[in-house]
Design a protein around this motif. Sequence first.
Motif, PDB file in Angstrom:
ATOM      1  N   PRO A  66      -1.673   8.261   2.261  1.00 51.60           N
ATOM      2  CA  PRO A  66      -0.923   8.780   1.112  1.00 51.60           C
ATOM      3  C   PRO A  66       0.542   8.380   1.134  1.00 51.60           C
ATOM      4  CG  PRO A  66      -1.428  10.549   2.655  1.00 51.60           C
ATOM      5  CD  PRO A  66      -2.200   9.357   3.117  1.00 51.60           C
ATOM      6  N   LEU A  67       1.138   8.362   2.322  1.00 53.91           N
ATOM      7  CA  LEU A  67       2.551   8.023   2.419  1.00 53.91           C
ATOM      8  C   LEU A  67       2.788   6.553   2.082  1.00 53.91           C
ATOM      9  CD1 LEU A  67       5.422   8.756   2.979  1.00 53.91           C
ATOM     10  CD2 LEU A  67       4.960   8.698   5.430  1.00 53.91           C
ATOM     11  N   CYS A  68       1.939   5.672   2.576  1.00 52.22           N
ATOM     12  CA  CYS A  68       2.088   4.240   2.266  1.00 52.22           C
ATOM     13  C   CYS A  68       1.838   3.965   0.792  1.00 52.22           C
ATOM     14  CB  CYS A  68       1.129   3.414   3.123  1.00 52.22           C
ATOM     15  SG  CYS A  68       1.570   3.368   4.873  1.00 52.22           S
ATOM     16  N   ALA A  69       0.854   4.659   0.208  1.00 52.40           N
ATOM     17  CA  ALA A  69       0.588   4.483  -1.221  1.00 52.40           C
ATOM     18  C   ALA A  69       1.796   4.905  -2.055  1.00 52.40           C
ATOM     19  CB  ALA A  69      -0.654   5.281  -1.622  1.00 52.40           C
ATOM     20  N   ALA A  70       2.424   5.995  -1.657  1.00 50.96           N
ATOM     21  CA  ALA A  70       3.623   6.451  -2.372  1.00 50.96           C
ATOM     22  C   ALA A  70       4.755   5.441  -2.241  1.00 50.96           C
ATOM     23  CB  ALA A  70       4.055   7.813  -1.828  1.00 50.96           C
TER      24      ALA A  70
END
Length: 250
Positions: A66-70
Amino acid sequence: MKIHIVTLFPGIVEGFFNNSIMKRAVESGTISFDVIDFRSFASDRHHTCDDAPFGGGAGMVIKCEPLCAALDSIGAKGKRVVYPSPSGRKFTQQYAEDLSKEEELVFVCGHYEGIDQRVIDLYVDDEICIGDYVISSGEVASLVIVDAVYRLIGGVISNESLDEESFSDGLLEYPQYTRPETYCSKRVPDVLLSGHHANIGQWRLQKRLEKTLSYRPDLLETTSLDANSRKVLNELKEHSAKGTVDDGRN
């Protein structure tokens, strides 16, 4: 400058951008910002953003996905990405000045035991420590850095105010006073009421050196002092040894 805050808790940071000097900087267009809730990038139905650490240990670690996608959603790899962390480089005024030259900054707000190291390896340019202590909120740490940085951008605060602040030349700031002249039997130093600018300037220099010597003597080891400042500092050391310091009230 545009500031991106990538966080699990947007409510912690949004108010900062809508108050005081920052609010004026945003309204004038000097600063723009967006707050990205990376929980919305989690793919499972529970929006899971953390998991237990490999190798065991207490606490939870923020997951990569989720953090990388954001971060990808804002093109973070083409921007300067900052991750506040107790294990990062020490944050200083000089560091703040360096960051203030960027057109965009991305702040990754950690929580729990931190973020997966692979996020740091892939995206983070600056892992920054704001002090030798640990706090639970990466949002608070990010806002400390943002506050130190944005005020150095032209048009936010006057150059005169910046020039006289602590650390602007390696020394701490002198004491400040305003009306009334006497409060609770404590009177403003007479020199500040004299109108004699040279004497006021010398008094302020003395107080800056006195405070730095008392609270942060380490700064004096790396600060370049002119002849007058060096003379005042030596006098302060002599007075301190004798137990007498001029407070400017006579």
